[in-house]
Design a protein around this motif. Structure first.
Motif, PDB file in Angstrom:
ATOM      1  N   THR A   1      20.745   8.727  -9.731  1.00 47.34           N
ATOM      2  CA  THR A   1      19.506   9.506  -9.665  1.00 47.34           C
ATOM      3  C   THR A   1      18.396   8.671  -9.042  1.00 47.34           C
ATOM      4  OG1 THR A   1      18.893   8.804 -11.899  1.00 47.34           O
ATOM      5  CG2 THR A   1      20.073  10.891 -11.699  1.00 47.34           C
ATOM      6  N   PHE A   2      17.460   9.362  -8.417  1.00 39.67           N
ATOM      7  CA  PHE A   2      16.296   8.685  -7.848  1.00 39.67           C
ATOM      8  C   PHE A   2      15.255   8.470  -8.943  1.00 39.67           C
ATOM      9  CE2 PHE A   2      17.214  11.354  -3.801  1.00 39.67           C
ATOM     10  CZ  PHE A   2      18.236  10.489  -3.454  1.00 39.67           C
ATOM     11  N   SER A   3      14.355   7.566  -8.677  1.00 39.54           N
ATOM     12  CA  SER A   3      13.189   7.463  -9.557  1.00 39.54           C
ATOM     13  C   SER A   3      12.317   8.701  -9.335  1.00 39.54           C
ATOM     14  CB  SER A   3      12.393   6.199  -9.231  1.00 39.54           C
ATOM     15  OG  SER A   3      11.953   6.237  -7.883  1.00 39.54           O
ATOM     16  N   LYS A   4      11.395   8.947 -10.252  1.00 44.92           N
ATOM     17  CA  LYS A   4      10.532  10.118 -10.127  1.00 44.92           C
ATOM     18  C   LYS A   4       9.544   9.948  -8.983  1.00 44.92           C
ATOM     19  CE  LYS A   4      10.660  11.772 -14.900  1.00 44.92           C
ATOM     20  NZ  LYS A   4       9.854  12.090 -16.096  1.00 44.92           N
ATOM     21  N   SER A   5       9.023  11.071  -8.487  1.00 41.15           N
ATOM     22  CA  SER A   5       8.003  11.030  -7.441  1.00 41.15           C
ATOM     23  C   SER A   5       6.772  10.288  -7.950  1.00 41.15           C
ATOM     24  CB  SER A   5       7.608  12.452  -7.028  1.00 41.15           C
ATOM     25  OG  SER A   5       6.557  12.404  -6.087  1.00 41.15           O
ATOM     26  N   ARG A   6       6.220   9.419  -7.099  1.00 38.30           N
ATOM     27  CA  ARG A   6       5.046   8.630  -7.469  1.00 38.30           C
ATOM     28  C   ARG A   6       3.834   8.983  -6.603  1.00 38.30           C
ATOM     29  NH1 ARG A   6       6.082   3.801  -5.553  1.00 38.30           N
ATOM     30  NH2 ARG A   6       4.262   2.920  -6.580  1.00 38.30           N
ATOM     31  N   THR A   7       3.989   9.966  -5.716  1.00 32.77           N
ATOM     32  CA  THR A   7       2.931  10.184  -4.725  1.00 32.77           C
ATOM     33  C   THR A   7       1.642  10.727  -5.323  1.00 32.77           C
ATOM     34  OG1 THR A   7       3.909  12.347  -4.188  1.00 32.77           O
ATOM     35  CG2 THR A   7       4.516  10.485  -2.789  1.00 32.77           C
ATOM     36  N   ASP A   8       1.701  11.234  -6.559  1.00 33.13           N
ATOM     37  CA  ASP A   8       0.455  11.684  -7.178  1.00 33.13           C
ATOM     38  C   ASP A   8      -0.479  10.515  -7.482  1.00 33.13           C
ATOM     39  OD1 ASP A   8       2.262  10.786  -9.144  1.00 33.13           O
ATOM     40  OD2 ASP A   8       1.255  11.933 -10.710  1.00 33.13           O
ATOM     41  N   LYS A   9       0.086   9.289  -7.502  1.00 36.51           N
ATOM     42  CA  LYS A   9      -0.707   8.094  -7.817  1.00 36.51           C
ATOM     43  C   LYS A   9      -0.972   7.225  -6.576  1.00 36.51           C
ATOM     44  CE  LYS A   9      -0.407   8.458 -12.494  1.00 36.51           C
ATOM     45  NZ  LYS A   9       0.457   9.623 -12.623  1.00 36.51           N
ATOM     46  N   ILE A  10      -0.473   7.638  -5.425  1.00 36.39           N
ATOM     47  CA  ILE A  10      -0.593   6.782  -4.235  1.00 36.39           C
ATOM     48  C   ILE A  10      -1.808   7.191  -3.408  1.00 36.39           C
ATOM     49  CG2 ILE A  10       0.495   6.091  -2.062  1.00 36.39           C
ATOM     50  CD1 ILE A  10       3.209   6.457  -3.431  1.00 36.39           C
ATOM     51  N   LYS A  11      -2.800   6.322  -3.335  1.00 38.12           N
ATOM     52  CA  LYS A  11      -3.953   6.568  -2.470  1.00 38.12           C
ATOM     53  C   LYS A  11      -3.515   6.374  -1.017  1.00 38.12           C
ATOM     54  CE  LYS A  11      -7.545   5.192  -5.771  1.00 38.12           C
ATOM     55  NZ  LYS A  11      -8.164   6.514  -5.925  1.00 38.12           N
ATOM     56  N   LEU A  12      -3.950   7.275  -0.158  1.00 36.14           N
ATOM     57  CA  LEU A  12      -3.527   7.206   1.239  1.00 36.14           C
ATOM     58  C   LEU A  12      -4.226   6.086   1.978  1.00 36.14           C
ATOM     59  CD1 LEU A  12      -3.397  11.007   2.164  1.00 36.14           C
ATOM     60  CD2 LEU A  12      -1.582   9.553   1.229  1.00 36.14           C
ATOM     61  N   SER A  13      -3.670   5.724   3.111  1.00 41.52           N
ATOM     62  CA  SER A  13      -4.306   4.720   3.963  1.00 41.52           C
ATOM     63  C   SER A  13      -5.739   5.154   4.257  1.00 41.52           C
ATOM     64  CB  SER A  13      -3.521   4.589   5.272  1.00 41.52           C
ATOM     65  OG  SER A  13      -4.125   3.645   6.119  1.00 41.52           O
ATOM     66  N   GLY A  14      -6.684   4.233   4.101  1.00 39.44           N
ATOM     67  CA  GLY A  14      -8.097   4.548   4.326  1.00 39.44           C
ATOM     68  C   GLY A  14      -8.795   5.104   3.111  1.00 39.44           C
ATOM     69  N   ALA A  15      -8.043   5.372   2.037  1.00 43.99           N
ATOM     70  CA  ALA A  15      -8.633   6.037   0.867  1.00 43.99           C
ATOM     71  C   ALA A  15      -8.746   5.096  -0.334  1.00 43.99           C
ATOM     72  CB  ALA A  15      -7.802   7.265   0.493  1.00 43.99           C
ATOM     73  N   GLN A  16      -9.058   3.840  -0.074  1.00 36.45           N
ATOM     74  CA  GLN A  16      -9.130   2.876  -1.169  1.00 36.45           C
ATOM     75  C   GLN A  16     -10.476   2.945  -1.886  1.00 36.45           C
ATOM     76  OE1 GLN A  16      -6.129   1.457  -1.889  1.00 36.45           O
ATOM     77  NE2 GLN A  16      -5.591   2.840  -0.217  1.00 36.45           N
ATOM     78  N   PHE A  17     -10.752   4.097  -2.431  1.00 36.26           N
ATOM     79  CA  PHE A  17     -11.987   4.352  -3.178  1.00 36.26           C
ATOM     80  C   PHE A  17     -11.631   5.068  -4.476  1.00 36.26           C
ATOM     81  CE2 PHE A  17     -12.920   4.868   1.405  1.00 36.26           C
ATOM     82  CZ  PHE A  17     -13.838   3.839   1.587  1.00 36.26           C
ATOM     83  N   ASN A  18     -12.498   4.911  -5.481  1.00 37.32           N
ATOM     84  CA  ASN A  18     -12.291   5.595  -6.754  1.00 37.32           C
ATOM     85  C   ASN A  18     -13.246   6.754  -6.969  1.00 37.32           C
ATOM     86  OD1 ASN A  18     -10.139   3.906  -7.734  1.00 37.32           O
ATOM     87  ND2 ASN A  18     -11.677   2.299  -7.994  1.00 37.32           N
ATOM     88  N   SER A  19     -14.230   6.902  -6.085  1.00 41.97           N
ATOM     89  CA  SER A  19     -15.184   8.004  -6.216  1.00 41.97           C
ATOM     90  C   SER A  19     -15.867   8.229  -4.879  1.00 41.97           C
ATOM     91  CB  SER A  19     -16.246   7.690  -7.274  1.00 41.97           C
ATOM     92  OG  SER A  19     -17.096   6.643  -6.822  1.00 41.97           O
ATOM     93  N   ALA A  20     -16.482   9.398  -4.725  1.00 39.47           N
ATOM     94  CA  ALA A  20     -17.237   9.696  -3.513  1.00 39.47           C
ATOM     95  C   ALA A  20     -18.421   8.739  -3.372  1.00 39.47           C
ATOM     96  CB  ALA A  20     -17.718  11.147  -3.546  1.00 39.47           C
ATOM     97  N   ASP A  21     -18.991   8.299  -4.502  1.00 37.59           N
ATOM     98  CA  ASP A  21     -20.110   7.356  -4.457  1.00 37.59           C
ATOM     99  C   ASP A  21     -19.689   6.019  -3.856  1.00 37.59           C
ATOM    100  OD1 ASP A  21     -21.913   9.150  -5.511  1.00 37.59           O
ATOM    101  OD2 ASP A  21     -21.653   8.463  -7.584  1.00 37.59           O
ATOM    102  N   GLU A  22     -18.451   5.620  -4.119  1.00 38.03           N
ATOM    103  CA  GLU A  22     -17.964   4.352  -3.556  1.00 38.03           C
ATOM    104  C   GLU A  22     -17.909   4.398  -2.027  1.00 38.03           C
ATOM    105  OE1 GLU A  22     -14.399   2.568  -5.016  1.00 38.03           O
ATOM    106  OE2 GLU A  22     -15.042   2.658  -7.110  1.00 38.03           O
ATOM    107  N   ILE A  23     -17.603   5.570  -1.483  1.00 37.67           N
ATOM    108  CA  ILE A  23     -17.595   5.701  -0.018  1.00 37.67           C
ATOM    109  C   ILE A  23     -19.006   5.486   0.520  1.00 37.67           C
ATOM    110  CG2 ILE A  23     -17.063   7.206   1.941  1.00 37.67           C
ATOM    111  CD1 ILE A  23     -15.087   8.685   0.184  1.00 37.67           C
ATOM    112  N   LYS A  24     -19.993   6.095  -0.114  1.00 37.30           N
ATOM    113  CA  LYS A  24     -21.387   5.935   0.320  1.00 37.30           C
ATOM    114  C   LYS A  24     -21.824   4.480   0.223  1.00 37.30           C
ATOM    115  CE  LYS A  24     -22.601  10.641  -1.070  1.00 37.30           C
ATOM    116  NZ  LYS A  24     -23.272  11.477  -2.083  1.00 37.30           N
TER     117      LYS A  24
END
Length: 554
Positions: free
Chosen positions: A396-419
């Protein structure tokens, strides 16, 4: 780590030729890219090939919304509403620079299917099913408040409204960031690589694919244990290479969108309204507003889809019905796009029974095809493909983890962090005289990778005295070296959206982009001429529409 670079194509091809993969994915739209990310994050060895560019098909031609599935409530398609409503929160969290919450205004129009009671009931159910956060739950407004919120609304027909949260996105960049994240985790991905045949063993089971590099015409082979056909509206074309179509098949439907300057349609809010039962979106984006979509069965050239004059006139008619004071005609349209999505048909079923859900089917030779679905549900589609393959495995495969994977360029935890990140870069690089507006534009396009673009600007500081030209030239360098840009349309359309949303900037900098791309990619004059001619054709398509006889009109 090697960059996701067009300059590294040869090494990517060598790797595709020399190694055997667990999974080969055909198609670099949101579905294929999503499958690649899910599979690589579970430890599988993954390859992906795309006939043209990433997101060059349906995945760059949507309404550019991460829908919560509200319209499916009309058909009481509860599972879809629940899944897409919950998925959009995950997509938002993992791509904060590209996915933006917006308050969508849904007017109740005399003669259409919703009234105040049914809309409130529907939105309340939607809030519960989609687990909408308390601060984002719907609001209902009476007629007077509705007209205050949007003075342009038709006072004769609008009777009230509901307001709820949707999420706007850049579909082509979202697809690119998913593909890029899969690459960063170890997948091998290649654009401009077309499957022209399959390799089969003595029992006719597919074991690999013969692929043609569209840029230098080289033909090579890729071997894999499983091959997934995720070519969107083109899945049947791939299935025919395998041997034919049995049972289910795709039925393409066409949708178009048109773009205006905001001053032409000066709406106060994002609007989603009904016109004779059809749902139409009016979406502000910067100083532009785009409108769509239509939906008609499509039977023509899938590789060269045109907007037709009557389709534009239809959308303008819809706009006049809701905003009667506006003076709109074809001359006010500054750009447009058209795309097709695959609905699922089946032998013995009528067109009215076409499925809008994603479905998986497998040929006798082992080609696994996934078709249908929506942008919002790309993660779940990938998960279902991996579950399908897992049933064939001993382990069997491990479970899907993509719900926890931030995409490339998205290394932020909030919209305020982008600002905060944008403010930091503006202060840090003031010596380069980059405007705050320019850095914001980069921040919401490239996210946490923006500093790499600014480093490229620094390299071009001596070469360009014109600041806009310097900025665009730096984007060309960055996107070739980090985002697999190989053609003018890759850059102008799918990486920057200048083609659709800033055509004036595109025209001002056309020669700069062409010159920089030719230099970096070592194009000869013949190649330059071919690229310019092709891009001019694409630009012409965005503002000239076909009449009933197929003749272009302004």
């Amino acid at each position: 780590m090697t960059n996701f670079s067009t300059l590294k194509r040869n090494s990517s091809i060598e790797k595709l030729e020399s190694e055997k993969f667990d999974l080969l994915i055909i198609g670099g739209g949101i579905t294929g890219s999503g499958i690649a990310l899910d599979a690589i994050s579970r430890g599988l060895k993954v390859a992906l090939v795309e006939r043209y560019d990433f997101a060059s098909g349906t995945s760059s031609r949507s309404t550019k919304l991460i829908h919560g599935g509200l319209k499916y409530l009309q058909n009481m398609d509860i599972p879809v509403v629940r899944e897409t409503g919950m998925e959009r929160a995950i997509v938002y969290k993992n791509a904060l620079h590209l996915v933006h919450p917006i308050r969508m205004n849904f007017p109740i129009i005399k003669g259409e299917s919703f009234n105040l009671l049914t809309l409130k009931t529907g939105l309340s159910l939607y809030d519960r099913l989609a687990k909408v956060k308390k601060e984002e739950r719907h609001k209902i407004y009476n007629r007077q408040k509705t007209l205050e919120n949007e003075p342009l609304f038709n006072r004769e027909t609008v009777q009230g409204s509901g307001e709820y949260v949707e999420y706007r996105t850049d579909d082509s960049r979202l697809t690119l960031e998913v593909a890029k994240t899969a690459f960063e985790k170890g997948a091998t991905l290649l654009n401009y690589a077309e499957v022209i045949d399959f390799i089969k063993d003595e029992s006719s089971k597919i074991t690999g694919a013969v692929v043609k590099d569209q840029l230098d015409q080289k033909i090579f082979k890729i071997y894999a244990r499983y091959i997934v056909n995720a070519a969107g509206p083109w899945v049947d074309r791939v299935r025919k290479i395998d041997g034919g179509l049995d049972g289910k098949y795709t039925v393409p439907t066409k949708g178009i969108h048109i773009v205006f300057k905001h001053e032409t349609i000066p709406v106060q809010k994002f609007t989603y309204f009904q016109h004779k039962g059809r749902l139409i979106a009016v979406i502000p984006r910067g100083d532009k507003v785009y409108v769509g979509s239509t939906e008609t069965l499509y039977k023509y050239d899938m590789d060269d889809i045109h907007v037709q004059r009557h389709e534009v006139e239809y959308l303008i008619e819809c706009l006049h019905s809701i905003f009667p004071s506006l003076k709109l005609d074809l001359s006010k349209v500054i750009s447009s796009w058209a795309g097709v999505r695959p609905l699922i048909g089946e032998d013995g079923k009528s067109p009215a029974e076409l499925s809008r859900h994603d479905e998986i089917f497998e040929s006798e030779n082992g080609l696994i095809t996934i078709a249908g679905g929506k942008l919002t549900g790309y993660r779940k589609m990938a998960e279902r493909v991996l579950q399908y393959i897992e049933k064939k495995e001993v382990g069997t495969f491990s479970k899907s983890r993509t719900d926890k994977i931030k995409l490339s360029g998205a290394q932020f935890n909030s919209a305020d962090e982008i600002k905060e990140y944008i403010d930091k870069l503006y202060t840090q690089y003031q010596s380069l005289q980059i405007s705050k507006e320019n850095i914001e534009e980069f921040g919401y396009r490239y996210g946490s990778n923006t500093e790499k673009v600014i480093e490229a600007i620094k390299e071009y500081n001596e070469k360009y005295s014109n600041l806009e030209e310097r900025s665009v030239a730096a984007e060309v360098k960055y996107t070739i070296e980090n985002e697999m840009v190989a053609t003018l349309s890759d850059f102008f359309d799918r990486r920057t959206s200048y083609l659709l949303f800033d055509p004036d900037k595109m025209k001002r900098n056309f020669h700069v982009v062409t010159r920089e791309m030719a230099t970096i990619l070592n194009w000869n004059q013949q190649k330059v001429d071919e690229e310019v001619k092709r891009m001019e054709y694409i630009i012409n398509k965005t503002t000239n529409f076909l009449d009933e006889e197929g003749v272009q009109t302004n």
